[in-house]
Design a protein around this motif. Structure first.
Motif, PDB file in Angstrom:
ATOM      1  N   ARG A 112      11.235 -41.954  30.348  1.00  0.00           N
ATOM      2  CA  ARG A 112      11.794 -41.452  31.607  1.00  0.00           C
ATOM      3  C   ARG A 112      13.292 -41.171  31.467  1.00  0.00           C
ATOM      4  O   ARG A 112      13.795 -40.156  31.959  1.00  0.00           O
ATOM      5  CB  ARG A 112      11.552 -42.457  32.734  1.00  0.00           C
ATOM      6  CG  ARG A 112      10.140 -42.426  33.303  1.00  0.00           C
ATOM      7  CD  ARG A 112       9.878 -43.613  34.213  1.00  0.00           C
ATOM      8  NE  ARG A 112      10.868 -43.732  35.284  1.00  0.00           N
ATOM      9  CZ  ARG A 112      10.985 -44.822  36.065  1.00  0.00           C
ATOM     10  NH1 ARG A 112      10.212 -45.869  35.850  1.00  0.00           N
ATOM     11  NH2 ARG A 112      11.877 -44.839  37.023  1.00  0.00           N
ATOM     12  N   ALA A 113      14.006 -42.056  30.785  1.00  0.00           N
ATOM     13  CA  ALA A 113      15.447 -41.852  30.594  1.00  0.00           C
ATOM     14  C   ALA A 113      15.696 -40.611  29.736  1.00  0.00           C
ATOM     15  O   ALA A 113      16.561 -39.779  30.049  1.00  0.00           O
ATOM     16  CB  ALA A 113      16.060 -43.086  29.938  1.00  0.00           C
ATOM     17  N   GLU A 114      14.937 -40.468  28.662  1.00  0.00           N
ATOM     18  CA  GLU A 114      15.101 -39.319  27.773  1.00  0.00           C
ATOM     19  C   GLU A 114      14.797 -38.010  28.495  1.00  0.00           C
ATOM     20  O   GLU A 114      15.518 -37.014  28.351  1.00  0.00           O
ATOM     21  CB  GLU A 114      14.180 -39.477  26.561  1.00  0.00           C
ATOM     22  CG  GLU A 114      14.556 -40.642  25.668  1.00  0.00           C
ATOM     23  CD  GLU A 114      13.484 -40.982  24.639  1.00  0.00           C
ATOM     24  OE1 GLU A 114      13.572 -42.040  24.004  1.00  0.00           O
ATOM     25  OE2 GLU A 114      12.536 -40.171  24.478  1.00  0.00           O
ATOM     26  N   ARG A 115      13.728 -38.006  29.285  1.00  0.00           N
ATOM     27  CA  ARG A 115      13.324 -36.783  29.978  1.00  0.00           C
ATOM     28  C   ARG A 115      14.290 -36.423  31.113  1.00  0.00           C
ATOM     29  O   ARG A 115      14.484 -35.243  31.416  1.00  0.00           O
ATOM     30  CB  ARG A 115      11.891 -36.920  30.489  1.00  0.00           C
ATOM     31  CG  ARG A 115      10.880 -36.809  29.351  1.00  0.00           C
ATOM     32  CD  ARG A 115       9.474 -37.180  29.787  1.00  0.00           C
ATOM     33  NE  ARG A 115       8.934 -36.330  30.831  1.00  0.00           N
ATOM     34  CZ  ARG A 115       8.418 -35.113  30.631  1.00  0.00           C
ATOM     35  NH1 ARG A 115       8.409 -34.600  29.409  1.00  0.00           N
ATOM     36  NH2 ARG A 115       7.925 -34.419  31.634  1.00  0.00           N
ATOM     37  N   ALA A 116      14.896 -37.430  31.733  1.00  0.00           N
ATOM     38  CA  ALA A 116      15.909 -37.151  32.754  1.00  0.00           C
ATOM     39  C   ALA A 116      17.123 -36.481  32.115  1.00  0.00           C
ATOM     40  O   ALA A 116      17.723 -35.560  32.687  1.00  0.00           O
ATOM     41  CB  ALA A 116      16.323 -38.447  33.448  1.00  0.00           C
ATOM     42  N   PHE A 117      17.490 -36.919  30.932  1.00  0.00           N
ATOM     43  CA  PHE A 117      18.581 -36.304  30.168  1.00  0.00           C
ATOM     44  C   PHE A 117      18.254 -34.845  29.856  1.00  0.00           C
ATOM     45  O   PHE A 117      19.062 -33.936  30.084  1.00  0.00           O
ATOM     46  CB  PHE A 117      18.769 -37.112  28.876  1.00  0.00           C
ATOM     47  CG  PHE A 117      19.685 -36.491  27.865  1.00  0.00           C
ATOM     48  CD1 PHE A 117      21.055 -36.588  27.987  1.00  0.00           C
ATOM     49  CD2 PHE A 117      19.170 -35.830  26.750  1.00  0.00           C
ATOM     50  CE1 PHE A 117      21.908 -36.036  27.034  1.00  0.00           C
ATOM     51  CE2 PHE A 117      20.001 -35.278  25.797  1.00  0.00           C
ATOM     52  CZ  PHE A 117      21.376 -35.371  25.944  1.00  0.00           C
ATOM     53  N   LEU A 118      17.041 -34.602  29.362  1.00  0.00           N
ATOM     54  CA  LEU A 118      16.618 -33.242  29.022  1.00  0.00           C
ATOM     55  C   LEU A 118      16.568 -32.352  30.252  1.00  0.00           C
ATOM     56  O   LEU A 118      16.978 -31.185  30.211  1.00  0.00           O
ATOM     57  CB  LEU A 118      15.245 -33.288  28.356  1.00  0.00           C
ATOM     58  CG  LEU A 118      14.647 -31.947  27.927  1.00  0.00           C
ATOM     59  CD1 LEU A 118      15.460 -31.346  26.787  1.00  0.00           C
ATOM     60  CD2 LEU A 118      13.193 -32.131  27.492  1.00  0.00           C
ATOM     61  N   SER A 119      16.069 -32.889  31.351  1.00  0.00           N
ATOM     62  CA  SER A 119      15.950 -32.105  32.584  1.00  0.00           C
ATOM     63  C   SER A 119      17.316 -31.642  33.083  1.00  0.00           C
ATOM     64  O   SER A 119      17.475 -30.492  33.502  1.00  0.00           O
ATOM     65  CB  SER A 119      15.244 -32.933  33.655  1.00  0.00           C
ATOM     66  OG  SER A 119      15.133 -32.217  34.862  1.00  0.00           O
ATOM     67  N   ARG A 120      18.306 -32.528  33.026  1.00  0.00           N
ATOM     68  CA  ARG A 120      19.648 -32.159  33.494  1.00  0.00           C
ATOM     69  C   ARG A 120      20.248 -31.057  32.631  1.00  0.00           C
ATOM     70  O   ARG A 120      20.922 -30.156  33.133  1.00  0.00           O
ATOM     71  CB  ARG A 120      20.561 -33.382  33.488  1.00  0.00           C
ATOM     72  CG  ARG A 120      22.012 -33.075  33.829  1.00  0.00           C
ATOM     73  CD  ARG A 120      22.138 -32.542  35.252  1.00  0.00           C
ATOM     74  NE  ARG A 120      23.508 -32.138  35.555  1.00  0.00           N
ATOM     75  CZ  ARG A 120      23.998 -30.915  35.342  1.00  0.00           C
ATOM     76  NH1 ARG A 120      23.228 -29.967  34.792  1.00  0.00           N
ATOM     77  NH2 ARG A 120      25.245 -30.631  35.665  1.00  0.00           N
ATOM     78  N   LEU A 121      19.955 -31.091  31.332  1.00  0.00           N
ATOM     79  CA  LEU A 121      20.491 -30.069  30.436  1.00  0.00           C
ATOM     80  C   LEU A 121      19.614 -28.824  30.404  1.00  0.00           C
ATOM     81  O   LEU A 121      19.976 -27.825  29.779  1.00  0.00           O
ATOM     82  CB  LEU A 121      20.636 -30.640  29.022  1.00  0.00           C
ATOM     83  CG  LEU A 121      21.682 -31.749  28.870  1.00  0.00           C
ATOM     84  CD1 LEU A 121      21.667 -32.301  27.455  1.00  0.00           C
ATOM     85  CD2 LEU A 121      23.069 -31.246  29.222  1.00  0.00           C
TER      86      LEU A 121
END
Length: 317
Positions: free
Chosen positions: A231-240
């Motif tokens: 979830r943390a990794e995907r939130a990072f990807l989503s913002r970018l």
């Protein structure tokens, strides 16, 4: 007795990891007294059909999941087994990730013809990879390397190591481990050298949000620690707003804390495909989505948005 139809890609790796998931669900069903059988339905995706073009040139998101998700929405299958790194940040209408099983080793693996480390490869060595993320980090560490595009299934890429004269290829360690081919790995690339892809080593088991039976069943397969990290990794990807067209990586690990409020450490990278302008940051926190957003903003403040815009424009040209 319910028959559960499972959608997956038709590669040997996809079928192997789908088999592992089904075995785990059979065990869960047996323990819970649930009577069901499983039937695999193989689905060809756009990413499987187009093998003569680099992923960055194919463009778009969901190259390896869109057709499978369509079958799920149409009711042709009841669940889908994806490699989590292939699943776009935005969910398809009506679909949810019902489970993220325990992660396998998320690192990248170097497969060579005899040397045991990246440092030992000869000057100007040819390395094959399908990933701009890997290319950027490899070139940042060894600017002399000749990194070339290498598409295909895991077995075909291993074969091309010899047939096409590469000195090494880089693959996800998890795929090799799931296939029982760990002995082919010459060296593991540590995250300090090569931050993995978002979700690498994890599976995403997808179902329809309104299918209460499947939501309940898959919930029993979920591994909470892996799910929090992803979830943390995907939130990072989503913002970018990143995809396979741009070099982005992120890797989260649990870093202690109370069981009810575990702490996470998240490392992320953005760079140009040629290895220049490589940016790395690391942050820690308790809320996975907030942590991913915080890390992304830290990289944006250092110019990551401009680097990503350049990479996306280059991929389209």
């Amino acid at each position: 007795m319910r028959t559960i139809y499972v959608g997956t890609r038709q590669s040997a790796l996809a079928l192997t990891q789908t088999g592992h998931v089904i075995d785990s669900l059979k065990e869960i069903c047996a323990q819970a007294g649930i009577e069901c059988t499983f039937e695999i339905r193989k689905i060809v995706t756009k990413g499987d059909r187009i093998l003569d073009v680099t992923l960055s040139k194919v463009g778009g998101k969901g190259l390896f999941v869109k057709e499978i998700e369509q079958a799920l929405q149409n009711g042709e299958i009841d669940m889908a087994v994806h490699s989590m790194k292939d699943v776009p940040s935005a969910r398809a209408d009506g679909l949810i990730i019902g489970a993220v099983p325990k992660r396998v080793d998320p690192r990248d693996a170097l497969i060579t013809k005899g040397v045991n480390s990246l440092e030992d490869l000869p000057q100007g060595a040819r390395i094959g990879t399908s990933s701009l993320r890997r290319a950027a980090q490899l070139l940042a560490a060894r600017p002399d390397l000749k990194v070339e595009s290498l598409r295909g299934n895991i077995d075909s890429r291993l074969r091309k190591l010899t047939e096409e004269g590469f000195d090494a290829v880089v693959l996800a360690a998890a795929g090799l481990i799931r296939m029982g081919w760990e002995d082919r790995i010459s060296a593991y690339l540590p995250p300090a050298l090569c931050i993995p892809a978002v979700g690498q080593g994890a599976l995403g088991i997808e179902c329809r949000g309104g299918d209460d039976f499947m939501v309940d069943l898959l919930g029993r397969l979920n591994h909470e620690e892996t799910a929090l990290a992803v979830r943390a990794e995907r939130a990072f990807l989503s913002r970018l707003n990143g995809g396979c067209q741009v070099p982005i990586g992120a890797h989260a690990v649990l870093a202690g804390g109370e069981a009810s409020r575990p702490a996470l450490t998240l490392a992320g990278m953005v760079g140009r495909p040629d290895g220049s302008g490589l940016l790395r940051e690391e942050r820690s926190g308790h809320d996975p989505e907030a942590l991913g957003l915080e890390l992304a903003e830290a990289l944006i403040a250092r110019g990551a948005d401009r680097i990503l815009a350049e990479a996306a424009q280059s991929a389209e040209s």
